[in-house]
Design an enzyme around this catalytic site. Structure first.
Site, PDB file in Angstrom:
ATOM      1  N   LYS A 223       0.860  -1.196   0.000  1.00  0.00           N
ATOM      2  CA  LYS A 223       0.000   0.000   0.000  1.00  0.00           C
ATOM      3  C   LYS A 223       0.890   1.238   0.000  1.00  0.00           C
ATOM      4  O   LYS A 223       1.421   1.635   1.033  1.00  0.00           O
ATOM      5  CB  LYS A 223      -0.899  -0.028   1.235  1.00  0.00           C
ATOM      6  N   GLU A 297       9.135   0.770  11.110  1.00  0.00           N
ATOM      7  CA  GLU A 297      10.220   1.725  10.923  1.00  0.00           C
ATOM      8  C   GLU A 297       9.577   3.103  11.000  1.00  0.00           C
ATOM      9  O   GLU A 297       8.873   3.512  10.089  1.00  0.00           O
ATOM     10  CB  GLU A 297      10.913   1.458   9.587  1.00  0.00           C
ATOM     11  N   CYS A 331      13.412   9.975   7.718  1.00  0.00           N
ATOM     12  CA  CYS A 331      13.212   9.530   9.094  1.00  0.00           C
ATOM     13  C   CYS A 331      14.514   9.577   9.888  1.00  0.00           C
ATOM     14  O   CYS A 331      14.503   9.825  11.085  1.00  0.00           O
ATOM     15  CB  CYS A 331      12.624   8.132   9.119  1.00  0.00           C
ATOM     16  N   GLU A 428       9.627  15.413  15.789  1.00  0.00           N
ATOM     17  CA  GLU A 428      10.087  15.261  14.411  1.00  0.00           C
ATOM     18  C   GLU A 428       9.386  16.313  13.549  1.00  0.00           C
ATOM     19  O   GLU A 428       8.159  16.354  13.480  1.00  0.00           O
ATOM     20  CB  GLU A 428       9.727  13.852  13.910  1.00  0.00           C
TER      21      GLU A 428
HETATM   22  P1  NAI Z   1       1.438   8.297   8.122  1.00  0.00           P
HETATM   23  O1  NAI Z   1       2.108   7.417   9.106  1.00  0.00           O
HETATM   24  O2  NAI Z   1       0.031   8.700   8.359  1.00  0.00           O
HETATM   25  O3  NAI Z   1       1.476   7.608   6.671  1.00  0.00           O
HETATM   26  C1  NAI Z   1       2.347   6.585   6.289  1.00  0.00           C
HETATM   27  C2  NAI Z   1       1.570   5.497   5.563  1.00  0.00           C
HETATM   28  O4  NAI Z   1       0.643   4.881   6.467  1.00  0.00           O
HETATM   29  C3  NAI Z   1       0.714   5.973   4.394  1.00  0.00           C
HETATM   30  O5  NAI Z   1       0.745   4.996   3.377  1.00  0.00           O
HETATM   31  C4  NAI Z   1      -0.677   6.072   5.006  1.00  0.00           C
HETATM   32  O6  NAI Z   1      -1.707   5.958   4.052  1.00  0.00           O
HETATM   33  C5  NAI Z   1      -0.676   4.876   5.921  1.00  0.00           C
HETATM   34  N1  NAI Z   1      -1.602   4.939   7.040  1.00  0.00           N
HETATM   35  C6  NAI Z   1      -2.139   6.029   7.644  1.00  0.00           C
HETATM   36  N2  NAI Z   1      -2.949   5.653   8.661  1.00  0.00           N
HETATM   37  C7  NAI Z   1      -2.919   4.301   8.702  1.00  0.00           C
HETATM   38  C8  NAI Z   1      -3.529   3.325   9.557  1.00  0.00           C
HETATM   39  N3  NAI Z   1      -4.320   3.675  10.561  1.00  0.00           N
HETATM   40  N4  NAI Z   1      -3.258   2.020   9.322  1.00  0.00           N
HETATM   41  C9  NAI Z   1      -2.436   1.651   8.329  1.00  0.00           C
HETATM   42  N5  NAI Z   1      -1.844   2.530   7.495  1.00  0.00           N
HETATM   43  C10 NAI Z   1      -2.068   3.838   7.684  1.00  0.00           C
HETATM   44  O7  NAI Z   1       2.359   9.569   7.950  1.00  0.00           O
HETATM   45  P2  NAI Z   1       1.941  11.024   7.408  1.00  0.00           P
HETATM   46  O8  NAI Z   1       0.620  11.431   7.983  1.00  0.00           O
HETATM   47  O9  NAI Z   1       2.073  11.020   5.947  1.00  0.00           O
HETATM   48  O10 NAI Z   1       3.084  11.917   8.045  1.00  0.00           O
HETATM   49  C11 NAI Z   1       2.973  12.370   9.377  1.00  0.00           C
HETATM   50  C12 NAI Z   1       4.316  12.417  10.026  1.00  0.00           C
HETATM   51  O11 NAI Z   1       4.842  11.122  10.146  1.00  0.00           O
HETATM   52  C13 NAI Z   1       5.369  13.185   9.277  1.00  0.00           C
HETATM   53  O12 NAI Z   1       5.295  14.542   9.532  1.00  0.00           O
HETATM   54  C14 NAI Z   1       6.629  12.571   9.808  1.00  0.00           C
HETATM   55  O13 NAI Z   1       6.971  13.161  11.026  1.00  0.00           O
HETATM   56  C15 NAI Z   1       6.245  11.136  10.042  1.00  0.00           C
HETATM   57  N6  NAI Z   1       6.656  10.265   8.933  1.00  0.00           N
HETATM   58  C16 NAI Z   1       7.729   9.462   9.099  1.00  0.00           C
HETATM   59  C17 NAI Z   1       8.160   8.675   8.059  1.00  0.00           C
HETATM   60  C18 NAI Z   1       9.331   7.800   8.189  1.00  0.00           C
HETATM   61  O14 NAI Z   1       9.976   7.515   7.196  1.00  0.00           O
HETATM   62  N7  NAI Z   1       9.635   7.300   9.348  1.00  0.00           N
HETATM   63  C19 NAI Z   1       7.521   8.705   6.755  1.00  0.00           C
HETATM   64  C20 NAI Z   1       6.354   9.535   6.684  1.00  0.00           C
HETATM   65  C21 NAI Z   1       5.974  10.292   7.749  1.00  0.00           C
END
Ligand code: NAI
Ligand code: MG
Length: 517
Positions: A223, A297, A331, A428
């Site tokens: 996904k 991660e 990240c 972050e």
């Molecule tokens: P997010 O964690 O909401 O999104 C990441 C993925 O998870 C996307 O594919 C999203 O559709 C999916 N997702 C969202 N809610 C879910 C759920 N309940 N169950 C399963 N999958 C779900 O991250 P978002 O909102 O894009 O970014 C928010 C913050 O997260 C950023 O500002 C950053 O601080 C952090 N982040 C960290 C990342 C990393 O590489 N560790 C990558 C992206 C965001």
């Protein structure tokens, strides 16, 4: 690069860290310190756009299930946009519960009938084929990634796409050697993997997830993030071209609800997630007690530690790379600079001079260093946290540069006078924002570096090998870079401690996450 200045071209929008603005700016602090030396030339950069024509974007994309593209069962779609222009790129199917059921069931059938029984040496051939296709079509992938994500073409071209191919090559090599990987004589795959990935490295994260899973004999339902689905769909096309048996890889586009339906599906045996700590915790709760194997991660707030004996110019490059690479949407970004007090002023001054040479603007321009912020939501988050930084009393310096009128942009920003209690030192930001803290002794550096709920990465800059070894032992971080930063290799495991998640991706360790060991 020194003395570099981009030309502001009216038709493409500003792409500039406008040096003249920097020279004359009086409002944001240290503008006057950036004055050009007498006789120093100020370079003009002509636009160097990568051609958009190498990629053809369809108006609409379906889900990739059982080897074919199809609309969502209930016909729902959503738009993905170019964050540099806000122009819609395509509409993409939004997978619902029925689609998740179909994809998981296709993956199950492929697992039982084809992929798991297949000898590893045969599976490897498909992975090598995918890797080669990624190289063949690298330019197309790079342009598509930059369009959908907003990252500079030089990064998608030189980092994201080559590393994605490298991951497939690397794990292809393991597929027929699993019994020699140190997991016993006959390690078994887990079954169907449900994999949810973020938007910051869309294709690369897909490769990190798919390559080890497939090499180990699992089948996958992937996904991608809702703001960056296009390269995962192009990868699905590559899987088709490579003749990958139907159902071995399925791609379900959609938002958080699609991800939630996937990870909680009873037909999934293994869940792998990269994204926010908040969602990671939700997934851990959803998966708890189900017997599904889970790797997470998550976020980070890495310390990049500069000692007074560090080679300063190299350290400056490492700081820039650490936090301004990929607009800071990383990240493991070195978002907290810990600099020894005796050299703090020098380091900050040189850093600002270096930042004045960065060019912000059109992601498809080959000279661009800083591209667009991936989404309005992320820009809002960066704005909120930087405002909190100012309100809490830290001093803000932002690169004086013209931001394009449309799209989502944030100038490279450095906060000095940051204390450990400030939100910008703890949370972050996931943007091009650096928080500078100081320390006096190595022990103090350790305490400050570890003063975070995260534990993904850290950087050390010093001339002394003994200090590197001493410090690396003390830092609670999954990856510690010494005199370098943000260096990735498929052979090297990557992952965190504490709120940065658990499990490792990459290397031999990355196989363990997909084997019954
Ligand atoms: P997010 O964690 O909401 O999104 C990441 C993925 O998870 C996307 O594919 C999203 O559709 C999916 N997702 C969202 N809610 C879910 C759920 N309940 N169950 C399963 N999958 C779900 O991250 P978002 O909102 O894009 O970014 C928010 C913050 O997260 C950023 O500002 C950053 O601080 C952090 N982040 C960290 C990342 C990393 O590489 N560790 C990558 C992206 C965001
Ligand atoms: Mg997009």
């Amino acid at each position: 690069m020194s003395g570099g200045k981009a030309r502001s071209s009216p038709d493409k929008g500003a792409r500039t860290a406008d040096r003249s603005a920097a020279l004359h700016d009086s409002g944001s602090g240290s503008g006057s310190e950036l004055a050009a030396e007498p006789g120093e030339s100020i370079w003009q950069y002509a636009p160097a756009p990568e051609s958009r024509d190498v990629v053809s974007i369809a108006p609409e994309y379906g889900l990739f299930v059982a080897g074919t593209f199809r609309p969502a069962a209930d016909g729902r779609t959503f738009a993905t946009i170019n964050p540099a222009t806000e122009e819609p790129l395509a509409r993409v199917a939004a997978a619902g519960q029925a689609d998740v059921d179909a994809a998981v069931s296709a993956a199950r059938t492929a697992y039982e009938q084809v992929w798991q029984p297949m000898p590893g040496s045969e599976r490897a051939k498909y992975l090598y084929r995918i890797a080669r296709q990624l190289q063949e079509r690298a330019r197309e992938f790079a342009v598509l990634e930059s369009l959908d994500n907003g990252k500079p073409i030089k990064e998608s071209r030189d980092v994201d796409i080559p590393l994605a191919a490298a991951h497939f090559f690397y794990y292809a090599g393991w597929a027929d050697k699993l019994e020699h990987a140190g997991f016993g004589p006959d390690p078994r795959p887990l079954g169907v993997a449900g994999q949810v990935i973020p938007w910051n490295f869309p294709l690369l994260m897909a490769a990190w997830k798919l390559a080890p899973a497939l090499a180990a004999g699992n089948t996958c339902v992937l996904k991608p993030a809702e703001t960056t689905p296009l390269t995962a769909l192009l990868l699905a096309e590559v899987c088709q071209e490579a003749g990958l048996p139907p159902g071995v890889v399925n791609v379900l586009t959609g938002a958080g609800d699609t991800g939630a339906a996937l990870v909680s599906h009873p037909g999934v045996n293994k869940v792998a997630f990269t994204g926010s700590t908040e969602v990671g915790k939700e997934i851990a709760r959803a998966v708890a007690g189900t017997g599904k194997k889970l790797t997470l991660e998550l976020g980070g707030k890495a310390a990049n530690i500069v000692f007074d004996d560090a080679p300063v110019e190299q350290a400056i490059e490492g700081i820039v790379n650490g936090i301004f690479f990929n607009q800071g949407h990383v990240c493991c970004a070195g978002s907290r600079l810990l600099v020894q007090e005796s050299v703090a002023d020098t380091v900050v001054d040189r850093l600002q001079r270096r930042l004045a040479t960065l060019r912000l603007g059109d992601p498809l321009d080959k000279n661009t260093d800083i591209g667009a912020i991936n989404s309005r939501e992320q820009l809002d988050k960066i704005n909120e946290l930087t405002q909190a930084g100012e309100a809490e009393g830290a001093q803000r310096w932002s690169l004086p540069c013209q931001l394009p009128e449309r799209g989502f942009w944030f100038p490279p920003t450095v906060f000095t006078g940051v204390s450990q209690s400030h939100r910008i030192a703890r949370e972050e930001i996931f943007g091009p924002v650096l928080s500078v803290l100081t320390f006096r002794t190595p022990d103090e550096a350790v305490v400050k570096a570890n003063n975070t709920p995260y534990g993904l990465s850290a950087g050390i800059w010093t001339d002394k090998g003994s200090r590197i070894l001493w410090l690396a032992q003390k830092l609670r971080a999954g990856v510690v870079w010494a005199n370098t930063y943000n260096r990735f290799d498929p052979a090297s495991p990557f992952g965190g401690y504490q709120e940065s998640g658990y499990g490792r991706e990459g290397g031999r360790h990355g196989l363990a996450a997909y084997l019954n060991v």
